[in-house]
Design an enzyme around this catalytic site. Structure first.
Site, PDB file in Angstrom:
ATOM      1  CG  ASP A 116       4.194  22.537  -5.738  1.00 51.45           C
ATOM      2  OD1 ASP A 116       4.344  22.255  -4.540  1.00 51.45           O
ATOM      3  OD2 ASP A 116       4.308  21.700  -6.655  1.00 51.45           O
ATOM      4  CG  ASP A 309       4.592  19.859 -10.196  1.00 48.16           C
ATOM      5  OD1 ASP A 309       4.485  20.279  -9.022  1.00 48.16           O
ATOM      6  OD2 ASP A 309       5.119  18.777 -10.484  1.00 48.16           O
TER       7      ASP A 309
END
Length: 368
Positions: A116, A309
């Site tokens: 990410d 996250d």
């Protein structure tokens, strides 16, 4: 998916949806992979479950649940060192402390790295246009990409995240995987083909998304601190700089707009509301597509490593669990409900993990 060479960007959405991968129901880790302690349902339970965001319906109870959900996914205070946090760490140990065990168990497997961007490679900042990664982080990602196929899987527009990262040897999956580009510098595991953009399963939604973008820009003018970001195949309404007392008003404004667009769906992340086409495609689908394009869809000798996250990264963690192979790592300082089995606290730890991964691979290669 059965056709590994399909170019989704030229297909109709109906065909694209049919290419979504059906994943197996096996355990998260292969027998050789060291397992952290996990609860029976695969994650450490939270005291209060969060209701899923819905775009239809009304009523005070639903609005209150919606606001509670926004707060729960967007904590304003750092969690203290509590017994719950210590217990969570036991169930989701640091990928750094477990590094040697993980690498020993990966022997004989091909590692593929998925990352990410916001909150993983760069810190979360008030202005999303200034979420810059450090040069040291960029070098760590570059080093990993020398040895392993590496992809950035982000909710951001593909072009924007590419501009942040500035590495041409990576795969880029923007708009939560709805817009995937091959590396412009070839990797030894890259499939043959001269099309750099090879997966866009929601192209027919582009006019609608642009229309909703214009409407939301007008609506959010009256909510101080709100920011609408056009990520091409999805929209992000950021409320990081919005007074918490008017989060409910912001959320209701967004929900009201979407009542007229039933083929779009609303989800949420860390102080952001995400608007996406209501098709069966997410970060987990992008992970499966990329593994297939690399020839690993039916392989038992692959170890996908996904680091993220946010709530949208859970779709990828779920895919890894269902595949029965792979390593899901959640970046978080606070306990969160997650399908990941390992954790890192912040981007600096992600950088250190990536550096160790590249160094481990380099040291394992034969010396000439």
């Amino acid at each position: 998916m059965t056709n590994q060479n399909v170019v989704i960007s030229e297909a109709k959405t109906g065909l694209a949806v049919a290419t979504a991968v059906a994943v197996s129901e096996s355990n998260f880790y292969s027998p050789a992979m060291p397992k952290p302690l996990v609860a029976a349902n695969g994650y450490f339970p939270r005291k209060k479950s969060i209701k899923k965001l819905e775009t239809n319906g009304g009523g005070g109870a639903r609005i209150n649940a919606f606001i509670d959900s926004m707060r729960a996914s967007s904590p304003t205070r750092r969690a203290s060192e509590t017994e719950d946090q210590k217990s969570w760490i036991i169930h989701h140990p640091s990928a750094l402390s477990m590094f040697e065990d993980i690498m020993n168990a990966s022997e004989g497997k091909e590692i593929v790295v998925f990352l990410d961007y916001d909150g993983t490679l760069s810190p979360i900042v008030e202005d999303p246009d200034r979420a810059f990664m450090t040069n040291e982080m960029r070098e760590a990602v570059r080093d990993v990409a020398k040895y392993f196929p590496t992809a950035i899987v982000s909710g951001r527009c593909r072009a924007k995240v590419h501009n942040f990262v500035k590495l041409s040897e990576l795969y880029y999956a923007g708009s939560h995987g709805l817009d995937i580009q091959r590396p412009t510098k070839g990797h030894k595991k890259q499939r043959k083909g001269n099309q750099s953009v090879f997966c866009q399963p929601a192209r027919e939604f582009l006019p609608m998304i642009e229309e909703v973008h214009k409407i939301l820009l007008e609506k959010m003018k009256f909510i101080p601190g709100a920011k609408v970001e056009n990520n091409k195949f999805c929209l992000s309404v950021h409320f990081r700089c919005v007074d918490e007392r008017i989060w409910g008003e912001l959320g209701e404004q967004v929900r009201e707009v979407l009542k007229n667009y039933p083929t779009l769906r609303l989800s949420q992340g860390r102080k952001v509301l995400e608007i996406r086409p209501a098709i069966k495609w997410d970060k987990g689908s992008a992970l499966e597509f990329l593994l297939e394009s690399l020839g690993y869809d039916k392989s038992n000798n692959v170890l996908p490593v996904y680091i993220g996250d946010d709530r949208t990264d859970e779709d990828a963690f779920k895919v890894l669990r269902k595949r029965g192979q792979g390593l899901g790592i959640l970046v978080s300082k606070a306990p969160k409900e997650t399908k990941a089995s390992y954790s890192l606290q912040e981007p600096s730890e992600v950088m250190y993990f990536l550096k160790r991964l590249a160094e481990w691979k380099k040291s394992s290669l034969p010396r000439h």
